[in-house]
Scaffold this motif. Structure first.
Motif, PDB file in Angstrom:
ATOM      1  N   LEU A   1      16.115 -14.457  50.774  1.00 47.26           N
ATOM      2  CA  LEU A   1      15.831 -15.084  52.077  1.00 47.26           C
ATOM      3  C   LEU A   1      14.937 -16.322  51.915  1.00 47.26           C
ATOM      4  O   LEU A   1      15.078 -17.296  52.660  1.00 47.26           O
ATOM      5  CB  LEU A   1      15.186 -14.073  53.027  1.00 47.26           C
ATOM      6  N   THR A   2      14.038 -16.277  50.928  1.00 52.89           N
ATOM      7  CA  THR A   2      13.191 -17.456  50.685  1.00 52.89           C
ATOM      8  C   THR A   2      14.051 -18.636  50.251  1.00 52.89           C
ATOM      9  O   THR A   2      13.862 -19.773  50.700  1.00 52.89           O
ATOM     10  CB  THR A   2      12.129 -17.150  49.604  1.00 52.89           C
ATOM     11  N   ARG A   3      15.022 -18.341  49.388  1.00 50.67           N
ATOM     12  CA  ARG A   3      15.925 -19.428  48.951  1.00 50.67           C
ATOM     13  C   ARG A   3      16.725 -19.949  50.128  1.00 50.67           C
ATOM     14  O   ARG A   3      16.905 -21.153  50.296  1.00 50.67           O
ATOM     15  CB  ARG A   3      16.881 -18.907  47.882  1.00 50.67           C
ATOM     16  N   GLU A   4      17.186 -19.041  50.964  1.00 47.89           N
ATOM     17  CA  GLU A   4      17.976 -19.465  52.136  1.00 47.89           C
ATOM     18  C   GLU A   4      17.106 -20.263  53.114  1.00 47.89           C
ATOM     19  O   GLU A   4      17.567 -21.231  53.725  1.00 47.89           O
ATOM     20  CB  GLU A   4      18.548 -18.219  52.831  1.00 47.89           C
ATOM     21  N   LEU A   5      15.840 -19.873  53.223  1.00 42.76           N
ATOM     22  CA  LEU A   5      14.910 -20.602  54.103  1.00 42.76           C
ATOM     23  C   LEU A   5      14.751 -22.045  53.627  1.00 42.76           C
ATOM     24  O   LEU A   5      14.566 -22.953  54.429  1.00 42.76           O
ATOM     25  CB  LEU A   5      13.550 -19.890  54.098  1.00 42.76           C
ATOM     26  N   GLY A   6      14.801 -22.213  52.309  1.00 48.21           N
ATOM     27  CA  GLY A   6      14.750 -23.568  51.759  1.00 48.21           C
ATOM     28  C   GLY A   6      13.346 -24.124  51.624  1.00 48.21           C
ATOM     29  O   GLY A   6      13.184 -25.352  51.529  1.00 48.21           O
ATOM     30  N   ALA A   7      12.328 -23.247  51.617  1.00 49.30           N
ATOM     31  CA  ALA A   7      10.949 -23.744  51.444  1.00 49.30           C
ATOM     32  C   ALA A   7      10.853 -24.482  50.110  1.00 49.30           C
ATOM     33  O   ALA A   7      11.366 -24.007  49.096  1.00 49.30           O
ATOM     34  CB  ALA A   7       9.965 -22.589  51.483  1.00 49.30           C
ATOM     35  N   THR A   8      10.192 -25.638  50.123  1.00 54.77           N
ATOM     36  CA  THR A   8      10.158 -26.478  48.932  1.00 54.77           C
ATOM     37  C   THR A   8       8.886 -26.286  48.111  1.00 54.77           C
ATOM     38  O   THR A   8       8.883 -26.477  46.912  1.00 54.77           O
ATOM     39  CB  THR A   8      10.232 -27.956  49.352  1.00 54.77           C
ATOM     40  N   ILE A   9       7.784 -25.953  48.798  1.00 56.95           N
ATOM     41  CA  ILE A   9       6.487 -25.799  48.124  1.00 56.95           C
ATOM     42  C   ILE A   9       5.775 -24.655  48.823  1.00 56.95           C
ATOM     43  O   ILE A   9       5.931 -24.485  50.038  1.00 56.95           O
ATOM     44  CB  ILE A   9       5.682 -27.131  48.180  1.00 56.95           C
ATOM     45  N   ILE A  10       5.031 -23.848  48.068  1.00 58.40           N
ATOM     46  CA  ILE A  10       4.328 -22.724  48.708  1.00 58.40           C
ATOM     47  C   ILE A  10       2.861 -22.716  48.298  1.00 58.40           C
ATOM     48  O   ILE A  10       2.517 -22.776  47.122  1.00 58.40           O
ATOM     49  CB  ILE A  10       5.021 -21.368  48.418  1.00 58.40           C
ATOM     50  N   ARG A  11       2.019 -22.666  49.329  1.00 59.14           N
ATOM     51  CA  ARG A  11       0.565 -22.688  49.155  1.00 59.14           C
ATOM     52  C   ARG A  11       0.071 -21.258  48.878  1.00 59.14           C
ATOM     53  O   ARG A  11       0.531 -20.307  49.518  1.00 59.14           O
ATOM     54  CB  ARG A  11      -0.042 -23.239  50.448  1.00 59.14           C
ATOM     55  N   TYR A  12      -0.922 -21.118  47.982  1.00 57.51           N
ATOM     56  CA  TYR A  12      -1.396 -19.811  47.539  1.00 57.51           C
ATOM     57  C   TYR A  12      -2.797 -19.991  46.953  1.00 57.51           C
ATOM     58  O   TYR A  12      -3.065 -21.069  46.402  1.00 57.51           O
ATOM     59  CB  TYR A  12      -0.424 -19.296  46.456  1.00 57.51           C
ATOM     60  N   PRO A  13      -3.733 -19.057  46.977  1.00 61.10           N
ATOM     61  CA  PRO A  13      -3.632 -17.676  47.450  1.00 61.10           C
ATOM     62  C   PRO A  13      -4.165 -17.482  48.866  1.00 61.10           C
ATOM     63  O   PRO A  13      -4.189 -16.377  49.356  1.00 61.10           O
ATOM     64  CB  PRO A  13      -4.528 -16.932  46.464  1.00 61.10           C
ATOM     65  N   GLY A  14      -4.637 -18.506  49.521  1.00 65.99           N
ATOM     66  CA  GLY A  14      -5.096 -18.428  50.901  1.00 65.99           C
ATOM     67  C   GLY A  14      -5.254 -19.845  51.375  1.00 65.99           C
ATOM     68  O   GLY A  14      -5.012 -20.779  50.595  1.00 65.99           O
ATOM     69  N   GLY A  15      -5.650 -19.995  52.584  1.00 64.13           N
ATOM     70  CA  GLY A  15      -6.220 -19.145  53.588  1.00 64.13           C
ATOM     71  C   GLY A  15      -7.648 -18.648  53.321  1.00 64.13           C
ATOM     72  O   GLY A  15      -8.323 -18.968  52.344  1.00 64.13           O
ATOM     73  N   ASN A  16      -8.089 -17.916  54.318  1.00 65.17           N
ATOM     74  CA  ASN A  16      -9.451 -17.382  54.293  1.00 65.17           C
ATOM     75  C   ASN A  16      -9.710 -16.582  53.016  1.00 65.17           C
ATOM     76  O   ASN A  16     -10.830 -16.560  52.500  1.00 65.17           O
ATOM     77  CB  ASN A  16      -9.674 -16.493  55.521  1.00 65.17           C
ATOM     78  N   PHE A  17      -8.672 -15.931  52.518  1.00 65.67           N
ATOM     79  CA  PHE A  17      -8.805 -15.118  51.303  1.00 65.67           C
ATOM     80  C   PHE A  17      -9.337 -15.946  50.128  1.00 65.67           C
ATOM     81  O   PHE A  17     -10.136 -15.478  49.323  1.00 65.67           O
ATOM     82  CB  PHE A  17      -7.434 -14.514  50.955  1.00 65.67           C
ATOM     83  N   MET A  18      -8.876 -17.193  50.076  1.00 59.86           N
ATOM     84  CA  MET A  18      -9.229 -18.073  48.956  1.00 59.86           C
ATOM     85  C   MET A  18     -10.750 -18.267  48.834  1.00 59.86           C
ATOM     86  O   MET A  18     -11.282 -18.438  47.741  1.00 59.86           O
ATOM     87  CB  MET A  18      -8.557 -19.431  49.196  1.00 59.86           C
ATOM     88  N   SER A  19     -11.453 -18.239  49.967  1.00 64.30           N
ATOM     89  CA  SER A  19     -12.887 -18.558  49.965  1.00 64.30           C
ATOM     90  C   SER A  19     -13.749 -17.452  49.375  1.00 64.30           C
ATOM     91  O   SER A  19     -14.967 -17.628  49.241  1.00 64.30           O
ATOM     92  CB  SER A  19     -13.353 -18.894  51.384  1.00 64.30           C
ATOM     93  N   GLY A  20     -13.127 -16.303  49.051  1.00 60.92           N
ATOM     94  CA  GLY A  20     -13.895 -15.246  48.385  1.00 60.92           C
ATOM     95  C   GLY A  20     -13.189 -14.765  47.123  1.00 60.92           C
ATOM     96  O   GLY A  20     -13.570 -13.744  46.545  1.00 60.92           O
ATOM     97  N   TYR A  21     -12.183 -15.504  46.688  1.00 54.58           N
ATOM     98  CA  TYR A  21     -11.316 -15.039  45.591  1.00 54.58           C
ATOM     99  C   TYR A  21     -11.862 -15.431  44.227  1.00 54.58           C
ATOM    100  O   TYR A  21     -12.278 -16.569  44.018  1.00 54.58           O
ATOM    101  CB  TYR A  21      -9.926 -15.653  45.782  1.00 54.58           C
ATOM    102  N   ASP A  22     -11.820 -14.461  43.306  1.00 55.12           N
ATOM    103  CA  ASP A  22     -12.131 -14.728  41.899  1.00 55.12           C
ATOM    104  C   ASP A  22     -10.799 -14.719  41.150  1.00 55.12           C
ATOM    105  O   ASP A  22     -10.227 -13.641  40.915  1.00 55.12           O
ATOM    106  CB  ASP A  22     -13.055 -13.634  41.338  1.00 55.12           C
ATOM    107  N   TRP A  23     -10.315 -15.898  40.772  1.00 56.64           N
ATOM    108  CA  TRP A  23      -8.975 -15.986  40.192  1.00 56.64           C
ATOM    109  C   TRP A  23      -8.837 -15.174  38.915  1.00 56.64           C
ATOM    110  O   TRP A  23      -7.758 -14.672  38.588  1.00 56.64           O
ATOM    111  CB  TRP A  23      -8.596 -17.448  39.919  1.00 56.64           C
TER     112      TRP A  23
END
Ligand code: AHR
Length: 509
Positions: free
Chosen positions: A57-79
């Motif tokens: 479904l992601t391929r069918e959606l055709g998204a070209t770039i995906i942002r990760y890992p957040g969002g608010n989550f990113m501000s407390g994340y230890d990669w």
């Protein structure tokens, strides 16, 4: 029936369209990762635990770039927690969503998932609880070829080649009091500047994005953008915008106004960027990354945002989209395309389950929400460059706008294929629009490839597990072509794409 006219002249090019405006967003939030794109043991999962149905479904959606890992989550994340042997990864509390994070899925899994899905990864660094040092180490881990501690750590994890991630976010919504480690504009501007400087020393090819305001209603909106850019103008390429649309008054006319507000928001931020440039007498143009946008209001009460007991991957923000939300998303896509000269990146927030166009049942099927369709159609047919069309159409007065044009359009043309796509939203509640599309500077004869409409008599209709195709695109049969003039009848409250083909090569620019 009312009449409208769209005049398209091939010489009036707004800009090349950066297809990274058709991006999406994956955050460690609710069931976006766990039970969304990653579910080991699911009937469709591969050996890595990536759900095959969500991948398709992601391929069918055709998204070209995906942002990760957040969002608010990113501000407390230890990669570091999310790389290396899975059995050694720590389980931690996630203070953004009051959940327990198992770290079974991390950066390398995300990169592998992106490569398999055929999308470009966009990463972000934690400028909430951490800072410049973490950012440079994370970048060294991801992008440095070999011969340094963090590059060799990646290689020891089985990734010999660098991930070569180009687009990086410098934190997330740092102006928001809900953000872990929120900052004033002065504090953030300085940290963004120094972090960007260090990151660029490691990899000069990066595209670095500073945080704009969390939304246009923030009390510091405008001043935030100015002060942040005044500090880090030389070091960054892009500033972010976020917006979530709502129909709180349950009034479709008022709801449609959010599209015009999105356009105003973009133009305001462009003005601020250019004011900072003007102060420096600089020809540099800061570009825009609309890296969070969607409809989100039904599932944003506290019960939808936080579940008691620190659960693992609880169902959060599981907004169920209806027909009118699909019209809004379609209209927003038109706005993004019409600002292609400055908006180079955009991410529908998010991808799966949490305010996502794709919905899953953990252990069960996956299906397309209503908003999936305008996005997939725009990502498929929005190619090449954006033309500035002249639109003549009736307008109505609404609570938000004294004159809301009933017809919204964007036109793209791909010189490589000779395809011309006309995206059109009819915002009239009652009137079909008989639209004449006059094409100037194209072949005398154009050919119809397809005409697609998204329409349903019930604006509140949704796609569900048991009825996943209630809202889906259909062919618009009410089309005529005569030479280089096309006539299309657009139903009231419908979103449409007319795809045409012509044979002439684009003039060299
Ligand atoms: O997309 C959901 C949340 O909305 C993101 O984590 C945050 O950046 C925004 O406030």
């Amino acid at each position: 029936m009312s009449r409208a006219k769209i005049t398209v002249d091939r010489d009036f090019v707004l800009s090349d369209l950066d297809r990274r405006v058709f991006g999406a967003f994956v955050e460690h939030l609710g069931r976006c990762v766990y039970g969304g794109l990653y579910e080991p043991g699911h009937a469709t999962a591969d050996e890595r635990g990536f759900r095959g149905d969500v991948m398709a479904l992601t391929r069918e959606l055709g998204a070209t770039i995906i942002r990760y890992p957040g969002g608010n989550f990113m501000s407390g994340y230890d990669w570091e927690d999310g790389v290396g042997p899975v059995e050694q990864r720590p389980t931690k509390l996630d203070l953004a969503w009051f959940s327990t994070e198992t770290n079974r899925f991390g950066t390398n899994e995300f990169i592998d998932w992106c490569r398999k899905a055929g999308v470009e990864p966009m990463l972000g660094v934690n400028l909430g609880t951490r800072g410049m040092d973490e950012a440079r180490q994370y970048l060294e881990y991801c992008n440095h070829p070999a011969g340094s501690h963090f590059a060799d750590l990646r290689r020891s994890h089985g990734y010999e080649a660098p991930h070569d991630v180009k687009v990086w976010c410098l934190g997330n919504e740092m102006d928001g009091p809900w953000q872990i480690g929120a900052k004033t504009a002065a504090e953030y501007g300085r940290i963004a500047q120094e972090t960007a400087k260090a990151m660029r020393w490691i990899d000069p090819t990066l595209i670095l994005s500073a945080c704009g305001s969390s939304h246009r209603q923030m009390p510091t909106y405008g001043a935030w953008e100015y002060e942040v850019l005044d500090q880090c103008f030389n070091e960054v390429d892009v500033i972010s915008l976020h917006t979530y649309f709502a129909n709180r008054a349950d009034d479709i006319d008022e709801y449609f106004g959010v599209i015009d507000q999105m356009d105003a928001f973009i133009k305001e931020v462009v003005s601020i960027c250019d004011a900072v440039a003007a102060k420096r007498r600089s020809p540099k143009r800061i570009m825009l990354s609309f890296d969070e946008w969607n409809v989100w209001y039904k599932a944003n009460t506290i019960e939808h945002m936080r579940k008691p007991g620190w659960p693992v991957a609880p169902p959060l923000l599981e907004e169920v989209y209806n027909m009118e939300d699909a019209l809004i998303v379609g209209g927003a896509l038109i706005t993004l395309m019409n600002n292609a000269d400055r908006v180079k990146y955009a991410c529908l927030a998010q991808l799966v389950n949490a305010i996502g166009p794709i919905m899953t049942e953990t252990g069960g099927p996956a299906w397309r929400q209503t908003i999936f369709h305008p996005f997939a159609l725009a990502a498929r047919h929005g190619q090449g460059r954006v033309l500035q069309a002249k639109v003549e159409a009736p307008a109505v007065a609404t609570k938000l706008l004294p004159e809301m044009p009933l017809l919204l359009t964007a036109v793209t043309e791909d010189p490589a294929t000779g395809r011309l796509s006309v995206f059109a939203l009819n915002r009239s509640r009652t009137e079909a629009l008989d639209v004449e599309i006059e094409l100037r500077g194209f072949d005398a004869e154009v050919e119809l490839v397809e005409a697609i409409e998204l329409h349903h008599a019930n604006l509140k209709a949704t796609n569900t597990r048991s009825a996943p195709d209630t809202i889906r695109p259909a062919s618009n049969q009410d089309m005529r072509i005569q030479g280089a003039t096309v006539r299309a009848v657009l139903k009231p409250l419908s979103w449409n794409v007319v795809v045409l083909r012509h044979g002439r090569e684009a003039p060299a620019r």
